[in-house]
Structures are given as structure tokens and as C-alpha cells.
Design an enzyme around this catalytic site. Sequence first.
Site, mmCIF file in Angstrom:
data_model
loop_
_atom_site.group_PDB
_atom_site.id
_atom_site.type_symbol
_atom_site.label_atom_id
_atom_site.label_comp_id
_atom_site.label_asym_id
_atom_site.label_seq_id
_atom_site.Cartn_x
_atom_site.Cartn_y
_atom_site.Cartn_z
ATOM 1 N N ARG A 90 0.833 -1.205 0.000
ATOM 2 C CA ARG A 90 0.000 0.000 0.000
ATOM 3 C C ARG A 90 0.868 1.255 0.000
ATOM 4 O O ARG A 90 0.565 2.230 -0.692
ATOM 5 C CB ARG A 90 -0.926 0.000 1.218
ATOM 6 C CG ARG A 90 -1.776 1.253 1.333
ATOM 7 C CD ARG A 90 -2.690 1.196 2.537
ATOM 8 N NE ARG A 90 -3.512 2.394 2.631
ATOM 9 C CZ ARG A 90 -4.527 2.535 3.495
ATOM 10 N NH1 ARG A 90 -4.816 1.557 4.339
ATOM 11 N NH2 ARG A 90 -5.231 3.635 3.515
ATOM 12 N N ASN A 145 -10.707 -3.907 -2.064
ATOM 13 C CA ASN A 145 -10.509 -2.844 -3.055
ATOM 14 C C ASN A 145 -9.515 -3.277 -4.134
ATOM 15 O O ASN A 145 -8.618 -4.083 -3.855
ATOM 16 C CB ASN A 145 -9.984 -1.581 -2.365
ATOM 17 C CG ASN A 145 -11.078 -0.849 -1.637
ATOM 18 O OD1 ASN A 145 -12.181 -0.697 -2.145
ATOM 19 N ND2 ASN A 145 -10.776 -0.369 -0.431
ATOM 20 N N CYS A 165 -19.137 -1.113 -0.217
ATOM 21 C CA CYS A 165 -18.261 -0.018 0.190
ATOM 22 C C CYS A 165 -18.974 0.768 1.284
ATOM 23 O O CYS A 165 -20.210 0.737 1.380
ATOM 24 C CB CYS A 165 -17.964 0.871 -1.018
ATOM 25 S SG CYS A 165 -16.919 2.304 -0.673
ATOM 26 N N HIS A 195 -15.920 4.326 -5.561
ATOM 27 C CA HIS A 195 -14.998 5.435 -5.304
ATOM 28 C C HIS A 195 -15.027 6.479 -6.419
ATOM 29 O O HIS A 195 -14.065 7.213 -6.622
ATOM 30 C CB HIS A 195 -13.570 4.923 -5.057
ATOM 31 C CG HIS A 195 -13.445 4.198 -3.751
ATOM 32 N ND1 HIS A 195 -12.245 3.737 -3.265
ATOM 33 C CD2 HIS A 195 -14.370 3.867 -2.813
ATOM 34 C CE1 HIS A 195 -12.435 3.148 -2.086
ATOM 35 N NE2 HIS A 195 -13.728 3.219 -1.806
ATOM 36 N N TYR A 247 -13.794 10.734 -2.603
ATOM 37 C CA TYR A 247 -12.826 10.256 -3.593
ATOM 38 C C TYR A 247 -12.794 11.107 -4.857
ATOM 39 O O TYR A 247 -11.846 11.011 -5.637
ATOM 40 C CB TYR A 247 -13.121 8.798 -3.946
ATOM 41 C CG TYR A 247 -12.743 7.854 -2.835
ATOM 42 C CD1 TYR A 247 -11.463 7.336 -2.739
ATOM 43 C CD2 TYR A 247 -13.669 7.502 -1.853
ATOM 44 C CE1 TYR A 247 -11.099 6.491 -1.714
ATOM 45 C CE2 TYR A 247 -13.315 6.658 -0.819
ATOM 46 C CZ TYR A 247 -12.033 6.156 -0.745
ATOM 47 O OH TYR A 247 -11.677 5.333 0.293
#
Length: 424
Positions: A90, A145, A165, A195, A247
Amino acid sequence: MKLSIIGGGSTYTPELIDGFARLSSSLPIEELWLVDTDPARLALVAGMAQRMFAAAGHPGRVIPTLDLVAGVSDADAVLIQLRIGGQAARHGDETFPHAVCCIGQETTGPGGFAKALRTVPVVLSVAETIRTHAKPDAWIIDFTNPVGIVTRALLNEGHRAVGLCNVAIGFQRKFANLLGVDHRAIRLDHVGLNHLSWERGVWLRDVSGASRDVLPELIGTHLTELAEEIELPPHLISLLGNVPSYYLRYFYAHDEVLREQGSGPSRAQAVLEVEQALLDIYADTSMNTKPDLLSKRGGAFYSEAAVDLIASLTSDRGDVQVVNLRNNGSLPFLPDDHVIEVSATVGAHGVQALPIAPLDDDIRGLISQVAGYERLALDAAIHGGRDRVLRAMMAHPLVLQFDRAEKLTDLLLAENSQHLAWAR
């Protein structure tokens, strides 16, 4: 009911356990299997989960296992919450795009693409085990995700899957709080991709059962609070006449976000510190309630969303929730097999999108462009190959330029080669 969580050793899992314990009347779990590949983390999280169930008087058993087949055998539903490569990967997603002045994010843009490449093959492998060993009508609930791409991968392979989500349920709670009403009286007109979504209506149900759209009222009287919530200018909300998700900052305020990202640690570094502190808490055998620190881990209201979704799928409540599902003509400018995130009725039959009013040109255009990238990204995740990665990278509206796309492709492959068998 047997419910299985793939990635059950996540430090986030006690958030789900808290929801399952509090809402046990809606979701009667007899066995909760936590499946993970990390025995140390799994033992700590499972111990915490067992104590939380016991403290809440929940009769269900929490069973940790490293054996995927045992974990999903005869399951009624399976939740998938995986992070391939952990927080280290990440961190790469959140930083390598900075080399060419693109935002770094784990679900959006080049970083989200990297996560899709790592994740899709693993999720599809897990799903095949579920198909073979879970109950024939078992549901797969995808939390992993990027939810839209992963859910489309599952549906394209014929799995009984739906994506979830927490953006919409967070907005539902926020709007209810601003209006001073129970969140259950609020239904959202939520539309877009995962998103990449907008709230185009906020329907408030009164005591008679009638509903009216109070979004104009919210924008008129709470514009400042809404703008602060999504960290975008108030005038943008007024201009759109709707509330974009947080987002959309990565598109509407890209350069501002990029400057912010260059001024401090990555989100992955911050989460890593929180995770270690949470594991220390879970190791304390006197702890049997969700720690306050867990709120800093992210994923607010996921547990409520998960309980609502699984309960509706298994008990045929027919209520309205926001989910990721196959398009099937709901947005006529997208292919039927694309996955969209919209308000839908949920029951034992599955999920069915509510009718969607035509979208404004700017919103339709952005959705179309990102959807095109998503289709190319899934092709690259399944089949591999540098050229497939390059085409998908170039298609993303935050990239576009060929030279930038080539540099990002090489950076992505260098960061992720250990997770991509075809790139080693």
C-alpha cells in the site's frame, strides 16, 4: 448460519465483530470462521473476537483457521477482505506515482491499478475454492478494493457476488445527523462507480411512509458542513447540485491533494502504527470490547453495512441499499457487464438497481472514462503483460499522457514484480 471471513486476521475484523454482536437479531450467526495466512495475527484477532462475542452474550462460535477449504466448507456467505502485499505494498501504491506528479492512492489512479493487478488473481483463486466447497447458493461479499474491478472479475466468472463499500452508508449517517433524524429514515439516490460516486437525492421518509427529496434543503442550509466533510469547495457542490464522494477530490482537486501528499507520511505508514497498537490491545486478554483506536483504522460503518447486506440477501427483506452490481442497462452508456455502484433493492433473488435518471454530461463523461480504464485494468490483471498494463494506465483520466503512462507502468512493475507471477 456459517459466515466466513477471508482475511480474518485483519486488525479491522473486530469492527465487523462489533456489528455482528450488536445486531445479532438481524444476522443469527452460529459459526464465524476467520481464515488467514498469518497465524500470529489470526490468533490475536480471533481471541479478541471470541471475547467480544462472549461479552455481548452472542451464542455464535468464532473459529480461526489457516485452512481455506475448512474455512469456507458449507458456508452460507463469505466475506473477502484481502490486502495482498500488506501495508508495504500500500505504501508503494501511495508513493510511486509521485515520481511523475500523479496522486498516490490505494484505490484510485495508478496506485489503485497496482492493487487491482495484485488482487484480482488471488480473489479469483479463493472464489473457485468457495464455489467448490461452500453451499451452492452461498454469497460472496467483496470488501476488497478496488471493489468495482474485483466484483466485476467475480461476476464475469459466474460467482454469486456483490460488492460493498462504506461511502454511501457514511453519507446516510451524515445526512441523518444534519437533519436530526434516524438514519433508517434516509434513502440515498447514489450513482456512479466504486470510489467515483455522487449523491443525487436524499429521500426522507416521514411517519406516514411518504418520502421527499431533501437534498436541496441540505445543500441550502448545511453547505459548509457538507463541503468540509468531502474537503471540496462549497461552490462546487452548489454548481453540481449534488454531493460528490470524498474520492472525487482526486479528480476535482488533484494538484491540491498531490501537494498534501508530499508534506507528510503516507496513509500506509500511519495505518501501520495503528495496526501495531491494535495488535497490542488484542493481545490483552482482559479486552472484550471494540477499542476506540479502531476508529483510526478506517472503514466506519462497514459492520452495519455488512450486517444489512447479508441479512437482506439471506432473509429476503427487499430493502434498499447501495451496492456494487452488474450494470445490465441501468447506465445505458456502459456495457451491461460493467459493475456500477448504485442504490438497489436487495433480497434472496439478489440485487436489482433502482431506476436511474439521466446523468449530466460531465458526470456521465467521467464515469465513462474511468469505466473504460477499469475494463482495461481487469484485462491486464487477468492476462498480464506490460502492453496491457500500459494501455490501461494511459486510459486513466489522471494519467492520459503516453510518456507519463510509460514511466508509471515501469514504476508499477518494479514495485510489484514479487506479486505478479508474469512480471518476475
